[in-house]
Motif scaffolding. Structure first.
Motif, PDB file in Angstrom:
ATOM      1  N   ARG A 170     -28.662 -65.689  44.803  1.00 30.26           N
ATOM      2  CA  ARG A 170     -27.373 -65.055  45.301  1.00 30.26           C
ATOM      3  C   ARG A 170     -26.767 -63.787  44.932  1.00 30.26           C
ATOM      4  O   ARG A 170     -27.255 -63.507  43.685  1.00 30.26           O
ATOM      5  CB  ARG A 170     -26.055 -66.118  44.883  1.00 30.26           C
TER       6      ARG A 170
ATOM      7  N   ARG B 124     -36.368 -57.110  31.314  1.00 27.14           N
ATOM      8  CA  ARG B 124     -37.696 -56.723  31.821  1.00 27.14           C
ATOM      9  C   ARG B 124     -37.717 -55.667  33.007  1.00 27.14           C
ATOM     10  O   ARG B 124     -38.733 -54.866  32.915  1.00 27.14           O
ATOM     11  CB  ARG B 124     -37.913 -58.209  32.675  1.00 27.14           C
ATOM     12  N   SER B 125     -36.582 -55.582  33.818  1.00 33.07           N
ATOM     13  CA  SER B 125     -36.868 -54.585  34.737  1.00 33.07           C
ATOM     14  C   SER B 125     -36.229 -53.295  34.547  1.00 33.07           C
ATOM     15  O   SER B 125     -36.174 -52.311  35.193  1.00 33.07           O
ATOM     16  CB  SER B 125     -36.448 -54.975  36.133  1.00 33.07           C
TER      17      SER B 125
ATOM     18  N   TYR C 201     -30.217 -55.661  32.123  1.00 36.41           N
ATOM     19  CA  TYR C 201     -29.659 -55.051  33.429  1.00 36.41           C
ATOM     20  C   TYR C 201     -28.039 -55.524  33.507  1.00 36.41           C
ATOM     21  O   TYR C 201     -27.487 -54.771  34.022  1.00 36.41           O
ATOM     22  CB  TYR C 201     -30.420 -55.781  34.397  1.00 36.41           C
TER      23      TYR C 201
ATOM     24  N   LEU D  17     -30.793 -45.598  38.616  1.00 30.08           N
ATOM     25  CA  LEU D  17     -30.735 -47.043  38.362  1.00 30.08           C
ATOM     26  C   LEU D  17     -31.793 -47.688  39.955  1.00 30.08           C
ATOM     27  O   LEU D  17     -32.574 -48.549  39.495  1.00 30.08           O
ATOM     28  CB  LEU D  17     -29.491 -47.993  38.300  1.00 30.08           C
TER      29      LEU D  17
ATOM     30  N   GLN E 201     -35.088 -46.777  39.100  1.00 29.51           N
ATOM     31  CA  GLN E 201     -35.672 -48.076  38.054  1.00 29.51           C
ATOM     32  C   GLN E 201     -36.136 -48.794  38.722  1.00 29.51           C
ATOM     33  O   GLN E 201     -37.274 -49.608  38.466  1.00 29.51           O
ATOM     34  CB  GLN E 201     -34.773 -47.934  36.981  1.00 29.51           C
ATOM     35  N   MET E 202     -34.994 -49.645  39.570  1.00 32.89           N
ATOM     36  CA  MET E 202     -35.343 -50.945  40.194  1.00 32.89           C
ATOM     37  C   MET E 202     -36.401 -50.923  41.051  1.00 32.89           C
ATOM     38  O   MET E 202     -37.145 -51.577  41.377  1.00 32.89           O
ATOM     39  CB  MET E 202     -34.109 -51.382  40.777  1.00 32.89           C
TER      40      MET E 202
ATOM     41  N   ALA F 209     -39.580 -50.992  39.276  1.00 33.97           N
ATOM     42  CA  ALA F 209     -39.646 -51.956  38.437  1.00 33.97           C
ATOM     43  C   ALA F 209     -40.958 -53.061  38.941  1.00 33.97           C
ATOM     44  O   ALA F 209     -40.881 -53.309  40.290  1.00 33.97           O
ATOM     45  CB  ALA F 209     -38.472 -52.703  38.187  1.00 33.97           C
ATOM     46  N   LYS F 210     -41.522 -53.709  37.937  1.00 33.60           N
ATOM     47  CA  LYS F 210     -42.644 -54.474  38.495  1.00 33.60           C
ATOM     48  C   LYS F 210     -42.357 -55.595  39.381  1.00 33.60           C
ATOM     49  O   LYS F 210     -42.674 -55.741  40.704  1.00 33.60           O
ATOM     50  CB  LYS F 210     -43.343 -54.955  37.072  1.00 33.60           C
ATOM     51  N   ASP F 211     -41.484 -56.795  38.879  1.00 33.53           N
ATOM     52  CA  ASP F 211     -40.923 -57.433  39.979  1.00 33.53           C
ATOM     53  C   ASP F 211     -39.439 -58.083  39.674  1.00 33.53           C
ATOM     54  O   ASP F 211     -39.230 -58.900  38.891  1.00 33.53           O
ATOM     55  CB  ASP F 211     -41.693 -58.879  40.235  1.00 33.53           C
ATOM     56  N   PRO F 212     -38.532 -57.084  40.287  1.00 33.65           N
ATOM     57  CA  PRO F 212     -37.108 -57.420  39.964  1.00 33.65           C
ATOM     58  C   PRO F 212     -36.636 -58.734  40.572  1.00 33.65           C
ATOM     59  O   PRO F 212     -37.252 -59.231  41.280  1.00 33.65           O
ATOM     60  CB  PRO F 212     -36.269 -56.321  40.634  1.00 33.65           C
ATOM     61  N   THR F 213     -35.980 -59.492  39.854  1.00 29.43           N
ATOM     62  CA  THR F 213     -35.440 -60.762  40.416  1.00 29.43           C
ATOM     63  C   THR F 213     -34.754 -60.599  41.729  1.00 29.43           C
ATOM     64  O   THR F 213     -34.288 -59.514  42.160  1.00 29.43           O
ATOM     65  CB  THR F 213     -34.434 -61.610  39.209  1.00 29.43           C
ATOM     66  N   ARG F 214     -34.545 -61.760  42.472  1.00 29.90           N
ATOM     67  CA  ARG F 214     -33.896 -61.809  43.582  1.00 29.90           C
ATOM     68  C   ARG F 214     -32.451 -61.301  43.495  1.00 29.90           C
ATOM     69  O   ARG F 214     -31.899 -60.775  44.402  1.00 29.90           O
ATOM     70  CB  ARG F 214     -33.988 -63.221  44.275  1.00 29.90           C
ATOM     71  N   GLU F 215     -31.781 -61.730  42.366  1.00 27.28           N
ATOM     72  CA  GLU F 215     -30.278 -61.558  42.137  1.00 27.28           C
ATOM     73  C   GLU F 215     -30.378 -60.070  41.879  1.00 27.28           C
ATOM     74  O   GLU F 215     -29.149 -59.414  42.396  1.00 27.28           O
ATOM     75  CB  GLU F 215     -29.847 -62.132  40.773  1.00 27.28           C
ATOM     76  N   GLN F 216     -31.232 -59.306  41.471  1.00 27.51           N
ATOM     77  CA  GLN F 216     -31.148 -57.906  41.085  1.00 27.51           C
ATOM     78  C   GLN F 216     -31.368 -56.831  42.325  1.00 27.51           C
ATOM     79  O   GLN F 216     -30.568 -56.153  42.577  1.00 27.51           O
ATOM     80  CB  GLN F 216     -32.031 -57.485  40.132  1.00 27.51           C
TER      81      GLN F 216
ATOM     82  N   THR G 278     -28.434 -54.847  44.030  1.00 35.24           N
ATOM     83  CA  THR G 278     -28.539 -53.301  44.367  1.00 35.24           C
ATOM     84  C   THR G 278     -28.277 -53.228  45.760  1.00 35.24           C
ATOM     85  O   THR G 278     -27.502 -52.110  46.199  1.00 35.24           O
ATOM     86  CB  THR G 278     -29.984 -53.011  43.815  1.00 35.24           C
TER      87      THR G 278
END
Lengths: 402, 200
Positions: free
Chosen positions: A118, A341-342, A348, B64, B67-68, B71-78, B82
């Motif tokens: 979400r 991590r990112s 973050y 930002l 950077q994102m 980023a290697k594998d940002p999460t779905r939420e990130q 964004t």
């Protein structure tokens, strides 16, 4: 331009040389400190606690917990879903040269439901303070930046508590961009104690709410400069009789930081043993059931551009009700690492909370302008001080263009 | 404001001049705003509406976002954060090609630009059809400096044709092609390129 750069150049170079010399001297102290850390971890904890007690209230070292000091802990598994909350605050301090005397506190918050896919919920809550009782302390003096910072800290904690209550009972990590201590209580003088205590009470109430919501609260301190563990290392080498104020003040690890020590000691993702604070500063917190512990964490990411593999040591502060609950401590440890991590080592969620809170120069000016217009509307003549006005005269220059 | 108008709202004006305006919207819908679309922005306290053709859509980045992106594998939420939650507006620029006032369309620059924060609506199919019936807006597009004029012209004419019934689309484009030929008389390679882009 009134700063004469050519004059500073040689000073800057001297500074560079001096820093390099100091870094080299400090690096030579590190192996001994690492050895001491190992020895202290294997030593008898009771004997160590005895020394800590002997060192007294004014000594600002760490106290060992049941975790051996030299041990490191790998990251636990991240829960499939975790509510990550972060809050940060920003302010406009009062300016007696401005057209009106006021201050502003802005608190930003973000709620990331990790694992849900979400879109995170964000909030930004500005509040303007302009009433007499906001601007003056009990003895009639103007409010100070320490008080405004204290109010901001309490508002940040309040925002975390508000978000935590919305997901009470579910795995939750609540992050603060700083230690958990309310600095105001250290800084105020006796005549302002009553007002500072009011803010402290609010702050502790928010902590109660977070505890009741079973959230894993953590204060994240990037680039910590403390040396509490090094002070403990030194203490562990002293004989009981040798524990005297003079001996405590000077020690062989002087100048080193805990961060430098743990950068050598912690593999990526690992945390150090937990320590607790002995300083009386935390007495108010302990009395209210929120004793604070801390550990160091290497948030360095192995694969992140030029900083790959470099240790990034943060200090993480947690109340004992988080520290002594392995599940919640696990959320703090794995949750912070996942958030880092990112972004290469800084969470973050905190990057975003800061973005939602920060009041920039342009926004500050916009507030000033709106205020000026409001004053005019209500029949007042906004006027900045002559000093502020003359500073504007000498500020920007214009170029002649055809 | 009716439901249809709500639907058609595509943002608000941030800066403008009589030559055109720039609008911003938080999250674009897949169909609006698009390159070559016609839109309307209120001006002169609602007495006139400036007609714009969208010629540029842009999204700014910051550190930002960069950077994102790497980023290697940002999460779905990130990623969702964004793209949706961060205050990064989508900006689009529209070229003024006319205005609507006193119940009629005028094919010249408007007397006054819209104000900051004026609402911008997508033009309905009927409005586009009515406005583009006369081809007098073509010179304003052709004369615009420093924008991809030919692509914009082709996109705008295709949008205009699409609002018409199937059987009159081709005749409309042929008529538009002739008008362009008159305007671009001395520039044959450019005209050929334009006619080529107008073909279905």
């Amino acid at each position: 331009m009134s700063l004469d750069l050519p004059q500073i150049l040689p000073q800057i170079d001297a500074m560079g040389q001096s820093l390099a010399r100091r870094a080299e001297a400090l690096a030579q102290k590190l192996p001994a400190a690492l050895q001491e850390l190992q020895a202290m971890g294997l030593a008898d904890r009771q004997a160590l606690l005895e020394r800590v007690k002997r060192a007294g209230d004014n000594w600002s070292g760490a106290s060992p917990t049941e975790e051996p000091s030299h041990q490191t802990f790998p990251p636990p598994t991240h829960p499939p879903e975790l509510h990550v909350l972060a809050a940060d605050g920003s302010q406009i301090y009062p300016d007696r040269h401005a057209a009106s005397f006021y201050f502003l506190i802005n608190v930003g918050g973000i709620h990331i439901h990790h694992g849900s896919g979400r879109t995170p919920e964000t909030s930004s809550a500005p509040r303007l303070f302009f009433e007499e009782e906001d601007l003056y302390l009990d003895d009639g003096s103007s409010i100070t930046s320490e008080f405004i910072n204290g109010m901001r800290d309490a508002a940040e904690m309040g925002e975390l508590a508000r978000m935590a209550e919305a997901c009470a009972g579910q795995p939750t990590l609540a992050l603060l961009d700083n230690g958990l201590l309310l600095w105001l209580t250290l800084q105020v003088r006796d005549q302002h104690r009553k007002q500072a205590d009011r803010i402290l009470r609010q702050y502790l109430e928010h902590l109660d709410r977070l505890k009741a919501a079973a959230a894993a609260l953590a204060g994240f301190v990037d680039r910590p400069r403390n040396a509490n563990v090094l002070a403990l290392l030194h203490l562990s080498t002293l004989s009981l009789e040798g524990i005297q104020p003079d001996n405590l003040r000077t020690h062989p690890f002087q100048g080193l930081t805990d961060r430098a020590l743990f950068a050598q000691h912690l593999p990526p993702g690992h945390r150090s043993a937990r320590f607790s604070y002995t300083s009386r500063v935390y007495k108010d917190f302990s009395a209210a059931g929120h004793e604070v512990q801390f550990f160091y964490l290497n948030t360095g990411v192995e694969d992140h551009g030029p900083q790959s593999g470099e240790p990034q040591i943060a200090r993480v502060e947690v109340p004992t009700w988080v520290a002594e609950n392995p599940e919640r401590l696990g959320w703090v440890h794995s949750g912070i690492l996942e958030q880092c991590r990112s972004t290469g080592g800084f969470p973050y969620a905190l990057v975003r909370a800061h973005e939602l809170a920060v009041v920039g120069h342009a926004e500050r000016q916009a507030v000033q302008e709106l205020l000026g217009r409001a004053l005019l509307r209500h029949g007042l003549q906004p006027r900045i001080s002559q000093k502020a006005l003359t500073k504007r005269w000498t500020g920007p220059r214009r170029r002649h263009r055809l | 404001m009716g439901m249809d108008e709500q639907e058609a709202l595509i943002g608000r004006v941030t800066r403008c001049s009589t030559r055109g305006f720039v609008g911003a919207v938080h999250i674009p819908k897949p169909e609006v705003p698009t390159f070559g679309d016609f839109c309307l922005a209120e001006a002169q306290e609602g007495r006139s509406r400036v007609i714009g053709v969208i010629y540029d859509i842009s999204i700014q980045d910051d550190e930002l976002a960069r950077q994102m992106a790497i980023a290697k594998d940002p999460t779905r939420e990130q990623l969702a954060d964004t793209q949706r939650a961060r205050l990064v507006p989508v900006e689009y620029a529209a070229l003024a090609v006319g205005y609507h006032k006193d119940g009629a369309y005028h094919y010249t620059l408007p007397p006054q630009p819209p104000l900051t924060m004026a609402t911008i609506h997508a033009m309905s199919a009927q409005e586009v059809r009515d406005f583009t019936e006369r081809l007098d807006f073509l010179p304003l597009i052709l004369g615009a400096p420093q924008i991809p004029v030919d692509d914009l012209l082709a996109a705008a004419l295709r949008t205009a044709a699409a609002t018409r019934p199937e059987e009159v689309r081709r005749p409309y484009l042929v008529r538009a092609g002739r008008a362009c030929a008159r305007l671009l008389g001395r520039d044959l390679p450019r005209l050929e390129n334009l006619i080529h882009s107008l073909q279905p």
